[in-house]
Write a protein that holds these residues in place. Structure first.
Motif, PDB file in Angstrom:
ATOM      1  N   ASN A  76       0.835  -1.206   0.000  1.00  0.00           N
ATOM      2  CA  ASN A  76       0.000   0.000   0.000  1.00  0.00           C
ATOM      3  C   ASN A  76       0.867   1.252   0.000  1.00  0.00           C
ATOM      4  O   ASN A  76       0.582   2.218  -0.704  1.00  0.00           O
ATOM      5  N   LYS A  77       1.954   1.233   0.777  1.00  0.00           N
ATOM      6  CA  LYS A  77       2.866   2.384   0.819  1.00  0.00           C
ATOM      7  C   LYS A  77       3.566   2.573  -0.536  1.00  0.00           C
ATOM      8  O   LYS A  77       3.724   3.692  -1.005  1.00  0.00           O
ATOM      9  N   ILE A  78       3.985   1.482  -1.158  1.00  0.00           N
ATOM     10  CA  ILE A  78       4.640   1.564  -2.468  1.00  0.00           C
ATOM     11  C   ILE A  78       3.667   2.122  -3.505  1.00  0.00           C
ATOM     12  O   ILE A  78       4.032   2.978  -4.319  1.00  0.00           O
ATOM     13  N   LYS A  79       2.435   1.661  -3.476  1.00  0.00           N
ATOM     14  CA  LYS A  79       1.425   2.164  -4.416  1.00  0.00           C
ATOM     15  C   LYS A  79       1.254   3.678  -4.248  1.00  0.00           C
ATOM     16  O   LYS A  79       1.257   4.420  -5.239  1.00  0.00           O
ATOM     17  N   ASP A  80       1.155   4.145  -3.007  1.00  0.00           N
ATOM     18  CA  ASP A  80       1.015   5.584  -2.748  1.00  0.00           C
ATOM     19  C   ASP A  80       2.259   6.354  -3.168  1.00  0.00           C
ATOM     20  O   ASP A  80       2.169   7.446  -3.720  1.00  0.00           O
ATOM     21  N   LEU A  81       3.427   5.791  -2.901  1.00  0.00           N
ATOM     22  CA  LEU A  81       4.690   6.429  -3.261  1.00  0.00           C
ATOM     23  C   LEU A  81       4.774   6.687  -4.764  1.00  0.00           C
ATOM     24  O   LEU A  81       5.222   7.741  -5.198  1.00  0.00           O
ATOM     25  N   CYS A  82       4.320   5.742  -5.541  1.00  0.00           N
ATOM     26  CA  CYS A  82       4.422   5.852  -7.003  1.00  0.00           C
ATOM     27  C   CYS A  82       3.377   6.784  -7.609  1.00  0.00           C
ATOM     28  O   CYS A  82       3.373   7.008  -8.816  1.00  0.00           O
ATOM     29  N   LYS A  83       2.513   7.346  -6.799  1.00  0.00           N
ATOM     30  CA  LYS A  83       1.521   8.318  -7.267  1.00  0.00           C
ATOM     31  C   LYS A  83       1.982   9.758  -7.062  1.00  0.00           C
ATOM     32  O   LYS A  83       1.321  10.674  -7.523  1.00  0.00           O
ATOM     33  N   ARG A  84       3.078   9.963  -6.344  1.00  0.00           N
ATOM     34  CA  ARG A  84       3.539  11.306  -5.983  1.00  0.00           C
ATOM     35  C   ARG A  84       4.923  11.559  -6.547  1.00  0.00           C
ATOM     36  O   ARG A  84       5.683  10.631  -6.820  1.00  0.00           O
ATOM     37  N   SER A  85       5.272  12.830  -6.645  1.00  0.00           N
ATOM     38  CA  SER A  85       6.631  13.175  -7.055  1.00  0.00           C
ATOM     39  C   SER A  85       7.596  12.856  -5.915  1.00  0.00           C
ATOM     40  O   SER A  85       7.188  12.771  -4.745  1.00  0.00           O
ATOM     41  N   LEU A  86       8.861  12.690  -6.251  1.00  0.00           N
ATOM     42  CA  LEU A  86       9.871  12.481  -5.209  1.00  0.00           C
ATOM     43  C   LEU A  86       9.908  13.671  -4.253  1.00  0.00           C
ATOM     44  O   LEU A  86      10.077  13.491  -3.053  1.00  0.00           O
ATOM     45  N   ASP A  87       9.745  14.876  -4.780  1.00  0.00           N
ATOM     46  CA  ASP A  87       9.735  16.074  -3.945  1.00  0.00           C
ATOM     47  C   ASP A  87       8.647  15.975  -2.874  1.00  0.00           C
ATOM     48  O   ASP A  87       8.900  16.216  -1.692  1.00  0.00           O
ATOM     49  N   ASP A  88       7.434  15.606  -3.272  1.00  0.00           N
ATOM     50  CA  ASP A  88       6.355  15.459  -2.291  1.00  0.00           C
ATOM     51  C   ASP A  88       6.668  14.355  -1.290  1.00  0.00           C
ATOM     52  O   ASP A  88       6.456  14.514  -0.092  1.00  0.00           O
ATOM     53  N   SER A  89       7.169  13.235  -1.769  1.00  0.00           N
ATOM     54  CA  SER A  89       7.459  12.107  -0.874  1.00  0.00           C
ATOM     55  C   SER A  89       8.579  12.410   0.107  1.00  0.00           C
ATOM     56  O   SER A  89       8.586  11.897   1.217  1.00  0.00           O
ATOM     57  N   LEU A  90       9.535  13.232  -0.307  1.00  0.00           N
ATOM     58  CA  LEU A  90      10.668  13.546   0.567  1.00  0.00           C
ATOM     59  C   LEU A  90      10.398  14.728   1.501  1.00  0.00           C
ATOM     60  O   LEU A  90      10.882  14.740   2.631  1.00  0.00           O
ATOM     61  N   TYR A  91       9.629  15.718   1.047  1.00  0.00           N
ATOM     62  CA  TYR A  91       9.570  16.974   1.797  1.00  0.00           C
ATOM     63  C   TYR A  91       8.182  17.504   2.129  1.00  0.00           C
ATOM     64  O   TYR A  91       8.066  18.374   2.986  1.00  0.00           O
ATOM     65  N   ASN A  92       7.136  17.036   1.483  1.00  0.00           N
ATOM     66  CA  ASN A  92       5.846  17.711   1.627  1.00  0.00           C
ATOM     67  C   ASN A  92       4.738  16.852   2.217  1.00  0.00           C
ATOM     68  O   ASN A  92       3.570  17.152   2.027  1.00  0.00           O
ATOM     69  N   LEU A  93       5.081  15.798   2.904  1.00  0.00           N
ATOM     70  CA  LEU A  93       4.067  14.937   3.500  1.00  0.00           C
ATOM     71  C   LEU A  93       4.205  14.944   5.021  1.00  0.00           C
ATOM     72  O   LEU A  93       5.265  15.271   5.553  1.00  0.00           O
ATOM     73  N   PRO A  94       3.151  14.533   5.731  1.00  0.00           N
ATOM     74  CA  PRO A  94       3.290  14.398   7.188  1.00  0.00           C
ATOM     75  C   PRO A  94       4.429  13.433   7.536  1.00  0.00           C
ATOM     76  O   PRO A  94       4.742  12.527   6.759  1.00  0.00           O
ATOM     77  N   TYR A  95       5.021  13.627   8.683  1.00  0.00           N
ATOM     78  CA  TYR A  95       6.199  12.867   9.100  1.00  0.00           C
ATOM     79  C   TYR A  95       6.016  11.360   8.955  1.00  0.00           C
ATOM     80  O   TYR A  95       6.918  10.662   8.516  1.00  0.00           O
ATOM     81  N   THR A  96       4.869  10.836   9.304  1.00  0.00           N
ATOM     82  CA  THR A  96       4.666   9.385   9.266  1.00  0.00           C
ATOM     83  C   THR A  96       4.495   8.842   7.852  1.00  0.00           C
ATOM     84  O   THR A  96       4.538   7.637   7.661  1.00  0.00           O
ATOM     85  N   GLU A  97       4.313   9.714   6.876  1.00  0.00           N
ATOM     86  CA  GLU A  97       4.077   9.265   5.510  1.00  0.00           C
ATOM     87  C   GLU A  97       5.224   9.529   4.545  1.00  0.00           C
ATOM     88  O   GLU A  97       5.219   9.047   3.432  1.00  0.00           O
ATOM     89  N   HIS A  98       6.196  10.314   4.928  1.00  0.00           N
ATOM     90  CA  HIS A  98       7.219  10.709   3.960  1.00  0.00           C
ATOM     91  C   HIS A  98       8.418   9.755   3.939  1.00  0.00           C
ATOM     92  O   HIS A  98       8.622   8.975   4.864  1.00  0.00           O
ATOM     93  N   LEU A  99       9.169   9.855   2.855  1.00  0.00           N
ATOM     94  CA  LEU A  99      10.442   9.159   2.753  1.00  0.00           C
ATOM     95  C   LEU A  99      11.465   9.982   3.521  1.00  0.00           C
ATOM     96  O   LEU A  99      11.442  11.203   3.484  1.00  0.00           O
TER      97      LEU A  99
END
Length: 171
Positions: A76-99
């Motif tokens: 489920n996390k991988i599926k969500d990760l592949c829907k967002r840009s790396l920028d969003d995944s690294l810097y723009n998500l809540p702490y529990t959801e980001h890379l």
């Protein structure tokens, strides 16, 4: 900065190789693209306690997701990760959801050396490592993490599964 198509052409034609990451590759990470996932360096047998074959991966131990195994949560996390840009995944998500990008410690390097089958890897040849949490339980020692590195053209190479958060143990 090169766009993604220019970067791919550079690797294929000028370097006369494919896009698969090799130790020492030096490239820019295109943060605006959505990542692709690769399993070329996946730990299956090299370090059993951090293997995706670890029986912990199939357990349903999450307080947050009580009916899902770590396996289900991971995909489920991988599926969500592949829907967002790396920028969003690294810097723009809540702490529990980001890379989370990380500098390797001795625990991480020990596993990575076995995965790459090297006794020594100079710092300048290391990729940008990261991790993401599947969940963190409040009432027991479960805090599984998945480790990866970012390769050429934003490819995320999944490395291994740390079911008890031993690579970077909590305080």
């Amino acid at each position: 900065m090169l766009n993604i198509l220019d970067e791919i052409q550079y690797f294929i034609e000028d370097e006369e190789r494919d896009l698969k990451y090799q130790l020492g590759d030096n490239f820019s990470i295109p943060l605006t693209t959505t990542p692709s996932i690769a399993y070329d360096y996946l730990n299956i047998d090299d370090v059993p306690e951090y293997s995706f074959h670890n029986p912990e991966f199939l357990k349903t131990e999450s307080e947050e997701f009580p009916n899902k195994s770590d396996y289900n949560i991971y995909f489920n996390k991988i599926k969500d990760l592949c829907k967002r840009s790396l920028d969003d995944s690294l810097y723009n998500l809540p702490y529990t959801e980001h890379l989370k990008t990380i500098r390797p410690n001795k625990n991480l390097l020990s596993v990575v050396k076995k995965i790459f089958k090297k006794d020594y890897i100079p710092d300048e040849q290391l990729p940008q490592f990261g991790e993401f949490g599947l969940y963190t339980n409040k009432n027991n020692d479960r805090a599984p993490r998945v480790f990866f590195f970012i390769g050429n053209v934003g490819m995320i190479y999944i490395l291994f599964y740390d079911p008890f958060h031993k690579i970077f143990p909590g305080k």
